[in-house]
Design a protein around this motif. Sequence first.
Motif, PDB file in Angstrom:
ATOM      1  N   GLU A 117     -51.330  94.041  71.770  1.00 21.88           N
ATOM      2  CA  GLU A 117     -50.462  94.315  70.625  1.00 21.88           C
ATOM      3  C   GLU A 117     -48.886  94.011  70.857  1.00 21.88           C
ATOM      4  O   GLU A 117     -47.950  93.586  70.068  1.00 21.88           O
ATOM      5  CB  GLU A 117     -50.334  96.084  70.805  1.00 21.88           C
ATOM      6  CG  GLU A 117     -49.454  96.403  69.309  1.00 21.88           C
ATOM      7  CD  GLU A 117     -50.144  98.114  69.354  1.00 21.88           C
ATOM      8  OE1 GLU A 117     -49.323  98.712  69.087  1.00 21.88           O
ATOM      9  OE2 GLU A 117     -51.190  98.382  69.234  1.00 21.88           O
ATOM     10  N   ASN A 118     -48.442  94.062  72.386  1.00 19.80           N
ATOM     11  CA  ASN A 118     -46.914  93.707  72.784  1.00 19.80           C
ATOM     12  C   ASN A 118     -46.832  92.550  73.651  1.00 19.80           C
ATOM     13  O   ASN A 118     -45.776  92.277  73.740  1.00 19.80           O
ATOM     14  CB  ASN A 118     -46.411  95.024  73.427  1.00 19.80           C
ATOM     15  CG  ASN A 118     -46.431  96.118  72.544  1.00 19.80           C
ATOM     16  OD1 ASN A 118     -46.127  96.262  71.464  1.00 19.80           O
ATOM     17  ND2 ASN A 118     -47.177  97.426  73.327  1.00 19.80           N
ATOM     18  N   ASN A 119     -47.747  91.724  73.741  1.00 16.01           N
ATOM     19  CA  ASN A 119     -47.668  90.495  74.612  1.00 16.01           C
ATOM     20  C   ASN A 119     -48.964  89.744  74.119  1.00 16.01           C
ATOM     21  O   ASN A 119     -50.094  90.415  74.083  1.00 16.01           O
ATOM     22  CB  ASN A 119     -47.583  90.942  76.130  1.00 16.01           C
ATOM     23  CG  ASN A 119     -47.323  89.895  77.186  1.00 16.01           C
ATOM     24  OD1 ASN A 119     -48.164  88.951  76.890  1.00 16.01           O
ATOM     25  ND2 ASN A 119     -46.413  90.009  77.881  1.00 16.01           N
ATOM     26  N   PRO A 120     -48.772  88.244  74.370  1.00 19.57           N
ATOM     27  CA  PRO A 120     -49.807  87.541  74.083  1.00 19.57           C
ATOM     28  C   PRO A 120     -51.135  87.581  74.869  1.00 19.57           C
ATOM     29  O   PRO A 120     -52.046  87.577  74.337  1.00 19.57           O
ATOM     30  CB  PRO A 120     -49.188  86.157  74.279  1.00 19.57           C
ATOM     31  CG  PRO A 120     -47.894  86.097  74.295  1.00 19.57           C
ATOM     32  CD  PRO A 120     -47.445  87.843  74.690  1.00 19.57           C
ATOM     33  N   PHE A 121     -50.918  87.927  75.997  1.00 21.80           N
ATOM     34  CA  PHE A 121     -52.353  88.019  76.876  1.00 21.80           C
ATOM     35  C   PHE A 121     -52.064  89.169  78.003  1.00 21.80           C
ATOM     36  O   PHE A 121     -52.850  89.829  78.594  1.00 21.80           O
ATOM     37  CB  PHE A 121     -52.590  86.685  77.475  1.00 21.80           C
ATOM     38  CG  PHE A 121     -51.789  86.258  78.604  1.00 21.80           C
ATOM     39  CD1 PHE A 121     -51.877  86.680  79.885  1.00 21.80           C
ATOM     40  CD2 PHE A 121     -50.614  85.703  78.302  1.00 21.80           C
ATOM     41  CE1 PHE A 121     -51.057  86.197  80.862  1.00 21.80           C
ATOM     42  CE2 PHE A 121     -49.931  85.007  79.311  1.00 21.80           C
ATOM     43  CZ  PHE A 121     -49.852  85.579  80.401  1.00 21.80           C
ATOM     44  N   MET A 122     -50.994  89.520  78.450  1.00 22.85           N
ATOM     45  CA  MET A 122     -50.662  90.221  79.675  1.00 22.85           C
ATOM     46  C   MET A 122     -50.702  91.772  79.292  1.00 22.85           C
ATOM     47  O   MET A 122     -50.194  92.374  78.278  1.00 22.85           O
ATOM     48  CB  MET A 122     -49.395  90.076  80.556  1.00 22.85           C
ATOM     49  CG  MET A 122     -49.210  90.886  81.685  1.00 22.85           C
ATOM     50  SD  MET A 122     -50.383  90.540  83.035  1.00 22.85           S
ATOM     51  CE  MET A 122     -50.115  88.821  83.165  1.00 22.85           C
ATOM     52  N   ASP A 123     -51.589  92.638  79.981  1.00 22.58           N
ATOM     53  CA  ASP A 123     -51.251  93.897  79.989  1.00 22.58           C
ATOM     54  C   ASP A 123     -51.699  94.958  81.441  1.00 22.58           C
ATOM     55  O   ASP A 123     -51.842  94.056  82.329  1.00 22.58           O
ATOM     56  CB  ASP A 123     -52.288  94.552  78.818  1.00 22.58           C
ATOM     57  CG  ASP A 123     -53.908  94.566  79.159  1.00 22.58           C
ATOM     58  OD1 ASP A 123     -54.142  94.280  80.293  1.00 22.58           O
ATOM     59  OD2 ASP A 123     -54.797  95.430  78.476  1.00 22.58           O
TER      60      ASP A 123
END
Length: 163
Positions: A117-123
């Motif tokens: 939701e907030n970053n292309p791939f990082m969580d």
Amino acid sequence: MTPDTPARTVLALTRIALGWIFLWTFLDKAFGLGFSTPSERAWINGGSPTAGYLSGVDGPFGGLFQSLSGAAWADWLFMIGQLGLGLALILGIGLRVAALTGVPLLLLLWASSLPQENNPFMDEHLIYALLLVGLALGGAGDHLSLSGLWRRTPIVRRAPILA
């Protein structure tokens, strides 16, 4: 034995904090403590720890994760994983096994949340996976832990990978 340093203490506290995240997930889903799981959906009350989340997964792997939703074997593996990771990290024992089993679990949780939701791939799942490996490789179980006692048990003496 290395003398205690502030860095070792910070790593040990980080290990314990990460362990609490996993243990809390287990406790809340098992007993419905009312944080993310209400008591009526608790595992001990017949609820499924995987059904609520996995049934709503979208994204590229949505069909796969939805098909696992509520499966008893998936519930058991998820809950054993959460409990095992939490206890291993908090107690500072079996960190290599925790990393070997925790990283795939975290990667599956990451994949289930794609697209982010907030970053292309990082969580946080990827951060936790890296942290888990770093803690295991960095000897974070050697301080503020039961690792000394654990290493002296017959099972760990026979299978040192469990240390």
